[in-house]
Scaffold this active site. Structure first.
Site, PDB file in Angstrom:
ATOM      1  N   GLU A   1      29.939   4.840  18.664  1.00  0.00           N
ATOM      2  CA  GLU A   1      28.506   4.521  18.664  1.00  0.00           C
ATOM      3  C   GLU A   1      27.862   4.794  20.023  1.00  0.00           C
ATOM      4  OE1 GLU A   1      25.296   0.960  17.593  1.00  0.00           O
ATOM      5  OE2 GLU A   1      27.403   0.462  17.886  1.00  0.00           O
TER       6      GLU A   1
ATOM      7  N   LYS B   1      28.292   6.453  14.628  1.00  0.00           N
ATOM      8  CA  LYS B   1      27.130   5.590  14.408  1.00  0.00           C
ATOM      9  C   LYS B   1      26.073   5.992  15.420  1.00  0.00           C
ATOM     10  CE  LYS B   1      25.557   0.819  13.895  1.00  0.00           C
ATOM     11  NZ  LYS B   1      25.936  -0.578  13.618  1.00  0.00           N
TER      12      LYS B   1
END
Length: 297
Positions: free
Chosen positions: A178, A215
């Site tokens: 992420e 992500k």
């Protein structure tokens, strides 16, 4: 431990989204306040985390929180170690709700340098990954933040993420990488273009058995991350809401057909501790429905 092939199949092609229920110490008071639980309502850190656990349990046990629309959930370490209805949370998620469990493993962010915030060191990560695997966790999530379109900073973020991802893969888990791009960045679009190219280069270095998820902040340019979604080593690309309202996050996500949601604040928008169960479940079901619809466009 061998990877759960049913969970891998669900994460690869299942219809729905990933719920982010992983607020940690720093973000817990704000998340609770939005839920109507104020600092004066609890006494000390333990009581705060218990209030957060109660909120998460209420969400997980809600009628709409099943694999029909929610295919995965990211947990905070304390949640993984806890129980709901006298059952370990990861076990309850998969066995009772059909939802694949993930674990947030990062320890927060370093100070900003080169326009980015790297992850703080993660001492004892191998031990945590071993414990997570035994608890039935499928994958992990680890977050960095990009504030500016600084190529050197973005390279450092991605290199660190890939290094941690290899460690996670070696433990038999699937990492969610992420590298969030700040939605308020003055150079958001440019940063996203650099990030897409940098991620592609690093993904090419992964071994055949090193599968990852990404992500990412919903990009200004629709479809920017389609090539990453098609990469052989990428299981799925998911989107973070990043501070957008539920409606705006869903509208932006719907323009990116190869991304599904992994929302936190947008998932719990409008929920309040004072609601009775019927009203709470209806409000949560409305949010879940919006996020699901945007994820399966």
């Amino acid at each position: 431990m061998p990877m759960n092939t049913d969970q891998l199949a669900q994460m690869t092609s299942g219809k729905g989204f990933i719920a982010a229920l992983d607020q940690s110490g720093g973000s817990t008071p704000k998340a609770l306040a939005l839920y109507g639980v104020q600092p004066e309502d609890y006494d000390g850190e333990e009581a705060m985390f218990q209030a957060m656990h109660d909120m998460r349990a209420r969400i997980i046990l809600a009628d709409a929180f099943t694999s029909d629309k929610v295919i995965g959930a990211i947990l905070f370490e304390r949640t993984m170690d806890g129980q709901i209805n006298n059952k370990p949370v990861a076990q309850l998620l998969w066995e009772d709700r059909g939802v694949v469990p993930f674990l947030k493993i990062d320890k927060g962010l370093e100070e900003t340098g080169n326009g980015v915030q790297l992850m703080k060191p993660m001492p004892g990560l191998d031990a945590l990954l071993s414990r997570a695997a035994k608890a039935g966790i499928f994958g992990t999530k680890e977050r960095s933040v990009i504030h500016e379109a600084d190529a050197a900073g973005i390279e450092a973020v991605v290199a660190q993420q890939i290094e941690v991802a290899r460690q996670v893969c070696a433990a038999g888990l699937v990492p969610i990488i992420e590298p969030e791009v700040n939605i308020n960045s003055q150079s958001k679009g440019q940063a996203e273009a650099i990030l897409a190219e940098t991620l592609a280069q690093h993904l090419d270095t992964l071994g055949q058995d090193e599968k990852v998820m990404l992500k990412l902040t919903i990009p200004d340019m629709a479809g920017l991350y389609d090539g990453l979604a098609d990469h052989a080593q990428v299981v799925r690309v998911v989107a973070l809401s990043g501070g957008y309202s539920t409606d705006e996050a869903c509208a932006r996500l719907a323009r990116n057909s190869k991304m599904i949601a992994s929302f936190s604040r947008a998932l719990t928008e409008g929920l309040d501790v004072s609601m009775d169960d019927a009203v709470f479940n209806a409000a949560l079901a409305t949010n879940i429905g919006k996020i699901y619809d945007a994820s399966v466009v």
